[in-house]
Scaffold this motif. Structure first.
Motif, PDB file in Angstrom:
ATOM      1  N   TYR A   1       0.629  -0.955   0.281  1.00 46.72           N
ATOM      2  CA  TYR A   1       0.511  -0.460   0.236  1.00 46.72           C
ATOM      3  C   TYR A   1       0.689   1.126   0.204  1.00 46.72           C
ATOM      4  N   ASP A   2       0.044   2.092  -0.626  1.00 40.32           N
ATOM      5  CA  ASP A   2       0.573   3.537  -1.081  1.00 40.32           C
ATOM      6  C   ASP A   2       0.906   4.261   0.159  1.00 40.32           C
ATOM      7  N   GLY A   3       0.898   4.771   1.321  1.00 36.83           N
ATOM      8  CA  GLY A   3       1.118   5.614   2.512  1.00 36.83           C
ATOM      9  C   GLY A   3       2.511   6.060   3.134  1.00 36.83           C
ATOM     10  N   ALA A   4       2.312   5.929   4.227  1.00 30.64           N
ATOM     11  CA  ALA A   4       3.553   6.677   4.892  1.00 30.64           C
ATOM     12  C   ALA A   4       3.135   5.747   6.275  1.00 30.64           C
ATOM     13  N   SER A   5       4.459   5.105   6.270  1.00 36.88           N
ATOM     14  CA  SER A   5       4.838   4.216   6.855  1.00 36.88           C
ATOM     15  C   SER A   5       5.124   4.611   8.598  1.00 36.88           C
ATOM     16  N   ILE A   6       4.573   3.780   9.286  1.00 37.65           N
ATOM     17  CA  ILE A   6       5.258   4.131  10.597  1.00 37.65           C
ATOM     18  C   ILE A   6       5.341   2.512  11.923  1.00 37.65           C
ATOM     19  N   SER A   7       5.843   3.248  12.803  1.00 40.59           N
ATOM     20  CA  SER A   7       5.970   1.830  13.781  1.00 40.59           C
ATOM     21  C   SER A   7       5.121   2.532  15.720  1.00 40.59           C
ATOM     22  N   LEU A   8       4.190   1.402  15.434  1.00 39.96           N
ATOM     23  CA  LEU A   8       3.589   1.194  17.067  1.00 39.96           C
ATOM     24  C   LEU A   8       3.914   0.715  17.320  1.00 39.96           C
ATOM     25  N   THR A   9       4.052   1.013  18.744  1.00 37.48           N
ATOM     26  CA  THR A   9       4.588   0.521  20.024  1.00 37.48           C
ATOM     27  C   THR A   9       3.571   0.169  21.383  1.00 37.48           C
ATOM     28  N   TYR A  10       3.124  -1.271  21.016  1.00 38.61           N
ATOM     29  CA  TYR A  10       2.483  -1.592  22.592  1.00 38.61           C
ATOM     30  C   TYR A  10       3.067  -1.772  24.031  1.00 38.61           C
ATOM     31  N   GLU A  11       2.768  -1.379  24.878  1.00 34.47           N
ATOM     32  CA  GLU A  11       3.083  -2.128  25.583  1.00 34.47           C
ATOM     33  C   GLU A  11       1.656  -2.577  27.032  1.00 34.47           C
ATOM     34  N   LYS A  12       1.713  -4.036  27.582  1.00 35.87           N
ATOM     35  CA  LYS A  12       0.737  -4.055  28.124  1.00 35.87           C
ATOM     36  C   LYS A  12      -0.831  -3.927  27.791  1.00 35.87           C
ATOM     37  N   GLY A  13      -0.379  -4.548  25.871  1.00 38.03           N
ATOM     38  CA  GLY A  13      -2.109  -4.245  25.560  1.00 38.03           C
ATOM     39  C   GLY A  13      -2.496  -2.846  25.203  1.00 38.03           C
ATOM     40  N   LYS A  14      -1.292  -1.681  26.321  1.00 35.09           N
ATOM     41  CA  LYS A  14      -2.055  -0.109  25.451  1.00 35.09           C
ATOM     42  C   LYS A  14      -1.335   0.368  23.977  1.00 35.09           C
ATOM     43  N   LEU A  15      -1.668   0.748  23.297  1.00 36.98           N
ATOM     44  CA  LEU A  15      -1.220   2.093  22.839  1.00 36.98           C
ATOM     45  C   LEU A  15      -0.018   3.008  23.388  1.00 36.98           C
ATOM     46  N   VAL A  16       1.553   3.064  23.481  1.00 35.99           N
ATOM     47  CA  VAL A  16       2.576   4.262  23.981  1.00 35.99           C
ATOM     48  C   VAL A  16       3.356   4.966  23.456  1.00 35.99           C
ATOM     49  N   LYS A  17       3.435   4.944  22.103  1.00 34.88           N
ATOM     50  CA  LYS A  17       3.669   5.807  20.689  1.00 34.88           C
ATOM     51  C   LYS A  17       4.252   5.111  19.587  1.00 34.88           C
TER      52      LYS A  17
ATOM     53  N   PRO B   1       1.848 -10.330  23.498  1.00 33.24           N
ATOM     54  CA  PRO B   1       2.774 -10.021  23.775  1.00 33.24           C
ATOM     55  C   PRO B   1       2.817  -8.928  24.702  1.00 33.24           C
ATOM     56  N   GLU B   2       3.429  -9.061  25.738  1.00 33.19           N
ATOM     57  CA  GLU B   2       3.874  -7.568  26.749  1.00 33.19           C
ATOM     58  C   GLU B   2       4.624  -6.931  26.480  1.00 33.19           C
ATOM     59  N   LYS B   3       5.033  -6.765  25.042  1.00 33.33           N
ATOM     60  CA  LYS B   3       5.679  -5.578  24.524  1.00 33.33           C
ATOM     61  C   LYS B   3       5.742  -6.258  23.565  1.00 33.33           C
ATOM     62  N   PHE B   4       5.968  -5.251  21.902  1.00 30.27           N
ATOM     63  CA  PHE B   4       6.030  -5.707  19.898  1.00 30.27           C
ATOM     64  C   PHE B   4       5.733  -3.924  19.743  1.00 30.27           C
ATOM     65  N   ASP B   5       6.174  -4.077  18.704  1.00 33.58           N
ATOM     66  CA  ASP B   5       5.914  -2.985  17.929  1.00 33.58           C
ATOM     67  C   ASP B   5       5.520  -3.235  16.742  1.00 33.58           C
ATOM     68  N   ILE B   6       4.410  -2.667  15.493  1.00 33.24           N
ATOM     69  CA  ILE B   6       3.530  -3.691  14.613  1.00 33.24           C
ATOM     70  C   ILE B   6       3.802  -2.356  14.100  1.00 33.24           C
ATOM     71  N   ARG B   7       3.965  -2.887  12.931  1.00 29.00           N
ATOM     72  CA  ARG B   7       4.069  -1.553  11.480  1.00 29.00           C
ATOM     73  C   ARG B   7       3.071  -1.732  10.413  1.00 29.00           C
ATOM     74  N   GLY B   8       3.067  -0.301  10.107  1.00 26.83           N
ATOM     75  CA  GLY B   8       2.256  -0.720   9.155  1.00 26.83           C
ATOM     76  C   GLY B   8       2.084   0.894   8.077  1.00 26.83           C
ATOM     77  N   GLU B   9       0.918   0.637   7.392  1.00 26.54           N
ATOM     78  CA  GLU B   9       1.163   1.987   6.736  1.00 26.54           C
ATOM     79  C   GLU B   9      -0.152   3.211   7.225  1.00 26.54           C
ATOM     80  N   ILE B  10      -0.239   3.721   6.829  1.00 29.08           N
ATOM     81  CA  ILE B  10      -1.139   4.949   7.330  1.00 29.08           C
ATOM     82  C   ILE B  10      -1.258   5.368   6.211  1.00 29.08           C
ATOM     83  N   VAL B  11      -3.372   5.362   5.192  1.00 26.29           N
ATOM     84  CA  VAL B  11      -3.247   5.782   3.724  1.00 26.29           C
ATOM     85  C   VAL B  11      -4.773   6.131   3.594  1.00 26.29           C
TER      86      VAL B  11
END
Length: 664
Positions: free
Chosen positions: A113-129, A161-171
């Motif tokens: 997908y053609d958009g803006a790449s983003i990295s989302l960090t979740y800790e204990k199931g909540k978006l932190v950054k 998971p307790e903590k992870f990053d998930i990458r995606g595209e803002i479209v």
């Protein structure tokens, strides 16, 4: 029910409605009912701030103002992808990876997908950054703006998971983009050019309430972290979907390159039916252990490949050929065109690359030319419409002198480009070198951008990058658009750059052919600038991955007296010219000239930690077994063909414990 219980119940209910509407496209209540409940929650939260929760659905409406976006280092680097454009490219890729891993290989195919790449960090199931891609090593913190995007879960469902990053595209879906432009035209504003640039620009708006008004979506495609309890890429997509992420259902697991090509062929025909812009297909090795074994090049994962759909082409008139001078003195011819719409943007200029390209295509001023975006990014001329050529047309005569300083150009044997040899007297070269020195991957000087560098040079305040360290606030205040605060930030940024590590300083010097990777190799081998400066060509080529061309370029650079004077000035100003004592303490030559293949699953240390230990102790990590391999470090599930090859070549196979003992 207590007030706190009422608030929590509303939050849970609204989050579920958000999920049904924006992720599953299956709304269960009307917009009016949703708005009534949201207003009720906002009022309760306003009266009871003690029950604040950053994951509340009320944060989706925005309102937070961010004037300066904080730069944050990615915990896990965001790599680029290698591109392919044909069946042959993909078959070559398959051949390469089959040499490096054992067993059958399956693939996950996903649309690019053609958009803006983003990295989302979740800790204990909540978006932190939420961090933009930036240069892959660091990006900007845009968390407040990302929270307004309804398809980004603020709180996850199920087990994760307790903590992870998930990458995606803002479209920005076509439907929303068209509606936004209709509204802009109605109030007399210029329409936005294309969905991709509009989505990307939205992330850096200062008022998150404005971002909330835009119908952005976030499509997720990659999970990164430790102890994820996930075995394959396809499984990671399915799990992410159950946690509440919007993961396109188009992704498909296949078992052969032929099936990959069938997927590509289908979506090349049907991509225009999608609600978003897409420019290709991403193919990933499905098994995460195989991914880990394949690893990364300096810029991209070996286990993934982007297949780019054929670029859009248009024709337009070439009015004039002009010439640009780069920081190395390289001359780049540029075609100045009648403006034309191409892949969602207005194109006015295109690169002609070099004299050979102009001669090969017989490109002339006044021609009607066919233009495409190479990889749909950089416009290039691919052909001339000879039927439309003017009768009085004359072949292009490539310039013989620099367009900036009038010095006669040179072209070395075997080189495709012409160069201006006036290294210290040609303004674009001076400006370009300083712009490279201050760039993010080099000195990363806050408060100093490319335009300001040009102003400083043109005002006679600096003539090389060592001059930066003598600037004062009073020197820079008279510059255009320079106020007291920005002048202070610039001088403070220059001062702060004195702690930038030596490998980035060496890269920033702008030695031809010395990129990030080569700079790191040289620093690791020589430890300080004096050792690099005094190394001969013969000595340099003994360094891992340093060839004759690089060695000659390094010695040529340090043989110029003006360059050594700059180095000495930088040293006097306190710029780092050697590896720090702390970093040096972790490095030895214990494994010098030894090459290791790392294969399998490890328990005492991770695969990446093993590789770092090898490199920190002077060894080299190689991806495949050959007669030049000294050891194979084998973990669990090491492939049988690797073992067979190691045995055949009589290469010792050792455990991780054996390896750790070697270091002691």
């Amino acid at each position: 029910m207590t007030i706190h219980e009422q608030i929590e119940a509303l939050r849970d209910e609204l989050s579920q409605h958000n999920q049904m509407y924006y992720v599953q496209d299956n709304p269960t209540i009307s917009d009016y009912e949703f708005d009534v409940k949201l207003k009720q929650l906002q009022e309760l939260e306003a009266k009871h701030p003690e029950f604040f929760d950053a994951s509340s659905p009320t944060h989706r409406v925005g309102g937070e103002i961010t004037k300066n976006f904080e730069t944050v280092v990615h915990e896990h680097r965001m790599y680029s992808l290698d591109n392919s454009y044909s069946k042959e490219d993909l078959l070559d890729w398959e051949t390469r990876i089959k040499k490096m891993v054992d067993g059958d290989i399956s693939y996950t195919c996903e649309l690019k997908y053609d958009g803006a790449s983003i990295s989302l960090t979740y800790e204990k199931g909540k978006l932190v950054k939420a961090i933009t891609r930036g240069d892959g090593l660091q990006g900007d913190n845009v968390t407040a703006n990302i929270k307004t995007i309804k398809s980004v879960p603020l709180k996850l469902k199920g087990e994760y998971p307790e903590k992870f990053d998930i990458r995606g595209e803002i479209v920005l879906p076509f439907e929303g983009f068209i509606k936004m432009n209709e509204e802009r035209i109605e109030i007399g504003e210029e329409p936005y050019r294309n969905p991709r640039n509009t989505a990307s620009g939205s992330l850096k708006l200062q008022d998150s309430a404005e971002v909330a008004k835009r119908p952005l979506e976030c499509l997720l495609y990659n999970i990164t972290g430790s102890n994820l309890n996930i075995d394959t890429q396809f499984e990671s997509l399915e799990k992410a979907r159950t946690w509440g992420f919007k993961v396109p259902p188009i992704a498909k697991k296949v078992n052969s390159i032929d099936a990959v090509l069938a997927f590509i062929e289908h979506w090349d025909l049907h991509r225009h039916e999608l609600p978003y812009e897409t420019d290709g297909v991403v193919i990933k090795v499905n098994d995460l252990q195989q991914q880990e074994e394949l690893g990364y090049t300096a810029k991209a994962p070996r286990w993934a490949m982007a297949y780019k759909f054929k670029a859009e082409q248009v024709s337009t008139r070439l009015n004039e050929i002009t010439y640009q001078v780069g920081r190395t003195g390289a001359i780049t011819p540029v075609a100045n065109l009648d403006p034309v719409e191409l892949a969602g943007t207005t194109v006015k200029r295109a690169s002609l690359h070099n004299a050979d390209q102009i001669e090969r295509l017989d490109i002339r001023e006044g021609d009607i030319v066919f233009v495409e975006k190479g990889g749909e990014i950089i416009p290039k001329i691919i052909a001339v419409d000879l039927n439309e050529r003017p009768v009085n047309s004359q072949p292009t005569q490539y310039i013989t002198h620099c367009p900036e300083c009038q010095t006669e150009l040179v072209r070395q044997e075997g080189e495709v480009q012409h160069y201006c040899p006036n290294y210290n007297g040609c303004n674009p070269q001076i400006i370009g070198r300083i712009q490279h020195f201050i760039s993010r991957k080099a000195m990363d000087i806050d408060g100093l951008g490319g335009e300001t560098v040009a102003l400083l040079v043109n005002a006679g305040l600096i003539s090389n990058y060592s001059d930066l360290y003598e600037l004062t606030i009073d020197d820079v205040l008279p510059l255009e658009r320079m106020a007291q605060k920005s002048a202070e930030n610039l001088i403070n940024g220059i001062e702060a750059s004195k702690i930038v590590p030596f490998e980035r300083v060496l890269f920033g010097l702008g030695i031809r052919y010395v990129g990030e990777t080569v700079a790191k190799k040289l620093v690791k081998h020589y430890k300080n600038i004096d050792a690099v400066m005094n190394a001969s060509i013969i000595e340099l080529v003994t360094v891992d991955e340093i060839g004759v061309r690089i060695a000659e370029s390094v010695t040529d650079f340090f043989n110029v007296e003006a360059n050594t004077e700059m180095i000495n000035r930088l040293r006097l100003f306190g710029v780092q010219m050697e590896i720090s004592a702390e970093k040096l303490a972790n490095q030895t030559n214990t494994l010098e000239r030894k090459a290791f293949v790392v294969s399998g699953v490890f328990h005492t240390v991770s695969r990446n930690e093993l590789k770092k230990l090898i490199e920190d102790n002077g060894g080299k990590v190689v991806s495949s077994i050959s007669s030049k391999t000294n050891y194979v470090i084998a973990g669990d599930n090491m492939g049988p063909s690797k073992k067979e090859k190691a045995d055949k070549l009589e290469i010792p196979i050792i455990s991780e414990q054996d390896f750790l003992s070697m270091l002691q």
